[in-house]
Write an enzyme that holds these catalytic residues in place. Structure first.
Site, PDB file in Angstrom:
ATOM      1  NE  ARG A 123       0.411   4.793  -3.050  1.00  0.00           N
ATOM      2  CZ  ARG A 123      -0.795   5.148  -3.492  1.00  0.00           C
ATOM      3  NH1 ARG A 123      -1.392   4.420  -4.410  1.00  0.00           N
ATOM      4  NH2 ARG A 123      -1.386   6.241  -3.044  1.00  0.00           N
ATOM      5  CE  LYS A 145      18.724  10.871  -7.373  1.00  0.00           C
ATOM      6  NZ  LYS A 145      19.036  11.994  -6.477  1.00  0.00           N
ATOM      7  CD  GLU A 152       2.417  10.794   2.378  1.00  0.00           C
ATOM      8  OE1 GLU A 152       2.037  11.402   3.380  1.00  0.00           O
ATOM      9  OE2 GLU A 152       1.648  10.257   1.549  1.00  0.00           O
ATOM     10  CG  ASP A 166      -0.308  14.376   0.240  1.00  0.00           C
ATOM     11  OD1 ASP A 166      -0.425  15.616   0.298  1.00  0.00           O
ATOM     12  OD2 ASP A 166      -1.273  13.596   0.208  1.00  0.00           O
ATOM     13  CE  LYS A 204       8.700   7.600 -12.859  1.00  0.00           C
ATOM     14  NZ  LYS A 204       7.548   8.029 -13.691  1.00  0.00           N
ATOM     15  CG  ASN A 210      -0.708  -0.753  -4.015  1.00  0.00           C
ATOM     16  OD1 ASN A 210      -0.884   0.426  -3.707  1.00  0.00           O
ATOM     17  ND2 ASN A 210      -0.619  -1.151  -5.279  1.00  0.00           N
ATOM     18  CG  HIS A 265       2.509   7.190   5.144  1.00  0.00           C
ATOM     19  ND1 HIS A 265       1.445   8.054   4.965  1.00  0.00           N
ATOM     20  CD2 HIS A 265       2.093   6.006   4.623  1.00  0.00           C
ATOM     21  CE1 HIS A 265       0.436   7.415   4.400  1.00  0.00           C
ATOM     22  NE2 HIS A 265       0.799   6.166   4.189  1.00  0.00           N
ATOM     23  CE  LYS A 288      -3.549  15.883  -2.143  1.00  0.00           C
ATOM     24  NZ  LYS A 288      -3.469  14.458  -1.758  1.00  0.00           N
TER      25      LYS A 288
END
Lengths: 214, 214, 214, 214
Positions: free
Chosen positions: D75, D20, D137, D70, D18, D146, D118, D45
């Site tokens: 995202r 990076k 992922e 994942d 995140k 989104n 992806h 997850k």
């Protein structure tokens, strides 16, 4: 009992108060004054601790809201012992909370050696179902008092409040070392304050400042 | 010189390393072990300090990248003196950086009284124009060493490195008090570690834990 | 004029309000209700923009405090058009601020196509020199309105308010696409709300939720 | 199975990634270029979803590490469709991870209407017991993609994958509205990019920028 729901306004209260008290620090720095606040932490009491304390103090769960004053806790750490009265004054002067109680465990050190200044305030939180008034305990202490208190707390947990003499003695010597550090710091304070003004003006690197701003 | 642009990979490096080193703490807690890391701070050296140091040490601005090792700085604070070797080992074992240099100002205290363990590492940052290798200085110290160092740094700024004898003496006594606190803490460590395991297991309230997680 | 000092209570106000309005979202989620708030942003108006607007609107610098209502700005983004009245009601019901003015640019879309609901509130901040009352502008809009507004704002800056016909037309078509998306979303809302309750109950992965909690 | 312990390196991986990927945005802004990255979210997850998926896809719990790609998810949201290839290139060029797989659900939209790009990468995490290689992922999509995906995900949960025709139709129309918005945005892109350069130069107020920096 849905603890997450019950504790939700307490979490909101400590989140708001953390931002509010941290704001003071930036204001002092901006006006090139020594900040009496070094950093601020906040927590909602974990459910296990609530149950433990309720059992120990014989508090019914439907009376937690009024009878357990530290469900929401804020801790303010100071560099110097005489920063503490300044922080107390700041809190007393706030218009967004009502002072309920004060306990001075610095003037009257607890038998265990615990030192800290405690204030209990009533703080209004605006929720999706209207205003809720929440009790919050604010503890004010020096870095050295905090260091010691963390350790004492850990040891009390281990021994469930019944410390062996040897441990109690070691704890006592650490407490004296912490006290001595506070004393030496008080003596050096005038020098440091002057220095910190220069420090602030020169906008010199400051890790510790960054730490509290996040 | 566009300082914001020049310092941008250094900022990225310290942001990444802060997250990386803080991660250790959670891992120790999760496995109910004493964490050798209490908290981690990070900063990029302010431009005024860079210019000051470049002048003092006669470093050309186009050599800053290789000749000024503390443009990016990370500080790791420990509760106990003997947590420090554990942190050193963790950093030596990392595969995502290369160790460049180590300086042990704990075994060899600086004349001023300064104590800390310094490591300089080369750390690769992936930028929008490709990989950049950045020098980062990591300072490892106890809370008491950190407290003292902050004060000494402020006073040196005030007096521009020429401390009056009285100030130097006061600073010395504060340093001794800090050292004494570290000593007392070392003695009590075994007790605390045991206690903290229980502490962790019971998931008891912990302000200090919350502080480093933000 | 010391802008950092002048803007300091405004910064404090937006920091506090950001936490306060974000808190609603967690409360809705906790009680498994659709949150009318998707995310909240905050900013203090940059000095360049203040000077620009003061010149344009002929506001004297010593009247900024009362005459420029958007020095402190909060933006609340909603998923659905009919979440907006819910947010308005939440703000009207708060006891910690005073409503000064409301402007409904949704019922009365601006000529440019701009849609948003604006509220101006007076919010008390406790500073180190006592209470200060601060004007804060709260803008409430859907994600699609926000997307469009960001673009219109950028383009207006580029062309200094004088958009060429072609650009204006493109902007118009984008605005229509945004409006259409809002319409389709409104139709699907009942389905989504039901789904989100299940969603919340099952505690399923939710990136967007995490985003606002930071 | 101690899920907290098992998922701990995954949490560390997403925390690092995140930071990076968010770093890119600041680098683009600093050099006054349009950032292909609008914002970045991350999640591990949830255990309920892991168990659900393991059952559905017949994955043994001791094979999660290699067979569920994942567990760690990142995202990346973009303003424009053609920002997506730029982000893909940035990730392919990184030296700190290994690309395992790519799936282009934009060129080949899923039957449901789902669009996203992806990438699965292998990312090394340094833990207290040494290096661990983690699958992550990374999903790359526009804001409109989104928005739609969030809704589709919710509805699928409600109806457990068996959407009634009416819901499916409504979802289809929302998907078309989202697609149309992406199209209009693409057309306006040249204008916006030019404008955003000015925007950046003038350092004008930007809420959205602040959002991702927290």
């Amino acid at each position: 009992m849905d603890w997450e729901l019950f504790l939700s306004p307490y979490k909101q209260a400590v989140d708001e108060l953390k931002i509010k008290l941290r704001g003071y620090r930036e204001q002092y720095e901006m006006s090139n004054q020594h900040s009496p606040i070094e950093f601020v932490t906040a927590r909602v009491k974990p459910v296990a601790s609530i149950l433990d304390k309720a059992r120990r103090k014989n508090i019914a769960l439907n009376e937690l809201h009024t009878s357990m004053q530290d469900l929401a806790g804020i801790r303010v750490m100071c560099q110097f012992v005489d920063d503490i009265p300044t922080v107390i004054e700041l809190i007393r002067n706030r218009q967004d909370m009502r002072l309920v109680e004060e306990r001075d465990y610095i003037a009257e050190t607890k038998e265990s050696g615990y030192r800290s200044y405690h204030m209990v305030v009533e703080y209004p939180v605006q929720t999706i179902v209207g205003e809720r008034k929440i009790l919050v305990e604010i503890q004010i202490r020096t870095l050295a008092m905090n260091f010691w208190a963390t350790i004492e707390h850990s040891l009390n947990y281990k021994y469930e409040g019944r410390l062996p003499t040897e441990v109690r003695d070691r704890l006592q010597r650490a407490s004296e070392a912490a006290f001595l550090l506070d004393e030496e710091m008080s003596k050096i304070k005038g020098e440091i304050q002057e220095a910190q003004k220069h420090f602030a003006l020169k906008k010199i690197e400051d890790h510790d400042l960054k730490r509290t701003k996040r």
